[in-house]
Design a protein around this motif. Structure first.
Motif, PDB file in Angstrom:
ATOM      1  N   SER A 160       0.837  -1.206   0.000  1.00 47.39           N
ATOM      2  CA  SER A 160       0.000   0.000   0.000  1.00 47.39           C
ATOM      3  C   SER A 160       0.868   1.251   0.000  1.00 47.39           C
ATOM      4  O   SER A 160       1.981   1.265   0.524  1.00 47.39           O
ATOM      5  CB  SER A 160      -0.921   0.015   1.214  1.00 47.39           C
ATOM      6  N   ARG A 161       0.328   2.304  -0.592  1.00 46.20           N
ATOM      7  CA  ARG A 161       1.000   3.588  -0.629  1.00 46.20           C
ATOM      8  C   ARG A 161       0.133   4.630   0.075  1.00 46.20           C
ATOM      9  O   ARG A 161      -1.082   4.465   0.167  1.00 46.20           O
ATOM     10  CB  ARG A 161       1.235   4.020  -2.079  1.00 46.20           C
ATOM     11  N   PRO A 162       0.733   5.687   0.582  1.00 43.32           N
ATOM     12  CA  PRO A 162      -0.058   6.737   1.231  1.00 43.32           C
ATOM     13  C   PRO A 162      -1.122   7.286   0.297  1.00 43.32           C
ATOM     14  O   PRO A 162      -0.909   7.418  -0.911  1.00 43.32           O
ATOM     15  CB  PRO A 162       0.989   7.822   1.555  1.00 43.32           C
ATOM     16  N   ASN A 167      -4.127   5.844  -0.223  1.00 43.44           N
ATOM     17  CA  ASN A 167      -4.985   4.831  -0.815  1.00 43.44           C
ATOM     18  C   ASN A 167      -6.240   4.564  -0.003  1.00 43.44           C
ATOM     19  O   ASN A 167      -7.044   3.726  -0.372  1.00 43.44           O
ATOM     20  CB  ASN A 167      -4.221   3.508  -0.961  1.00 43.44           C
ATOM     21  N   GLU A 208      -2.621   5.154   9.140  1.00 42.78           N
ATOM     22  CA  GLU A 208      -3.423   4.220   8.352  1.00 42.78           C
ATOM     23  C   GLU A 208      -2.550   3.271   7.531  1.00 42.78           C
ATOM     24  O   GLU A 208      -2.829   2.074   7.427  1.00 42.78           O
ATOM     25  CB  GLU A 208      -4.355   4.997   7.429  1.00 42.78           C
ATOM     26  N   LEU A 209      -1.487   3.791   6.943  1.00 36.93           N
ATOM     27  CA  LEU A 209      -0.627   2.970   6.107  1.00 36.93           C
ATOM     28  C   LEU A 209      -0.009   1.830   6.898  1.00 36.93           C
ATOM     29  O   LEU A 209       0.004   0.672   6.451  1.00 36.93           O
ATOM     30  CB  LEU A 209       0.472   3.839   5.483  1.00 36.93           C
ATOM     31  N   TRP A 210       0.480   2.133   8.112  1.00 39.21           N
ATOM     32  CA  TRP A 210       1.119   1.107   8.926  1.00 39.21           C
ATOM     33  C   TRP A 210       0.103   0.108   9.469  1.00 39.21           C
ATOM     34  O   TRP A 210       0.395  -1.084   9.596  1.00 39.21           O
ATOM     35  CB  TRP A 210       1.902   1.754  10.063  1.00 39.21           C
ATOM     36  N   THR A 265      -2.647  -0.713   7.907  1.00 35.34           N
ATOM     37  CA  THR A 265      -2.985  -1.534   6.749  1.00 35.34           C
ATOM     38  C   THR A 265      -1.918  -2.597   6.504  1.00 35.34           C
ATOM     39  O   THR A 265      -2.226  -3.763   6.235  1.00 35.34           O
ATOM     40  CB  THR A 265      -3.134  -0.655   5.498  1.00 35.34           C
ATOM     41  N   ARG A 266      -0.652  -2.208   6.615  1.00 36.31           N
ATOM     42  CA  ARG A 266       0.427  -3.164   6.397  1.00 36.31           C
ATOM     43  C   ARG A 266       0.469  -4.226   7.497  1.00 36.31           C
ATOM     44  O   ARG A 266       0.769  -5.398   7.228  1.00 36.31           O
ATOM     45  CB  ARG A 266       1.759  -2.424   6.309  1.00 36.31           C
TER      46      ARG A 266
END
Length: 211
Positions: free
Chosen positions: A93-95, A97, A181-183, A185-186
């Motif tokens: 994922s990228r910021p 998204n 959110e990115l972390w 999600t990962r």
């Protein structure tokens, strides 16, 4: 039914309900803009979709097991591959998204119903999640267990939603979620890959040719 099977179904419903996705992002946005009551209304409506998709997933899993172990193993293989794909996608994922809720929702309850029933990812994710956690206990599945399994998945999802309702009213929670959110999600991607490995470990031996 064994305690481990009951706990696995309960955990599956809980994980399915609380794992970050479009619905969780939506309720966080509604809660931040309109408060806990509106967020709770959305989740109450969304729960109807969860019950439908989880019930359908359990029917498919029990049916596959009753038809034959090979069918269940194939379902486990497909579910494991799907979860692995979701996990890799989350890890990559990228910021920017995120699919957060945009704008106010006048009728959170009805919006939650429509949102829950029309989510195209709901059924495959439900099948994959339940298969991954139940596969090691597949030999015990019977049609007579289905009402209890559906009820347990509902309780698990309800517990997840109680936690979400408790936090959606706090604006700083939405801020923190958006910031990290990115972390998050990962991290969920790693969890999905773990479930995928579990599903594949139980499915592949049954599909290998016997010597």
């Amino acid at each position: 039914m064994t305690f481990s099977l009951l706990f696995a179904v309960l955990a599956s419903g809980f994980i399915y309900g609380i794992t970050p996705g479009p619905g969780v992002l939506a309720v966080l946005g509604i809660g931040a803009s309109r408060g806990r009551k509106a967020g709770a209304g959305f989740l109450c409506g969304h729960l109807l979709g969860d019950v439908l998709w989880c019930s359908t997933a359990l029917v498919a899993i029990v049916g596959a097991r009753q038809i034959g172990s090979s069918v269940f193993d194939i379902l486990g293989l497909l579910s494991g591959l799907y979860l692995f794909w979701l996990g890799l996608r989350a890890l990559r994922s990228r910021p920017g998204n995120g699919q957060g809720e945009q704008g106010p929702v006048r009728q959170p309850f009805w919006h939650g119903i429509v949102f829950g029933l029309t989510n195209p990812k709901a059924y495959p994710v439900a099948v994959a999640t339940f298969t991954a956690l139940i596969s090691s206990r597949a030999e015990t599945l019977e049609w007579s267990m289905l009402p209890a399994l559906i009820a347990l998945s509902f309780v698990g999802g309800l517990l997840a939603y109680v936690i979400l309702i408790a936090i959606v009213g706090a604006r700083h929670v939405r801020t923190l979620y958006t910031r990290y959110e990115l972390w998050i999600t990962r991290a969920c991607g790693v969890m999905f890959i773990g479930f995928a490995v579990n599903a594949l470990m139980h499915a592949l031996p049954g599909l290998m040719p016997q010597r």
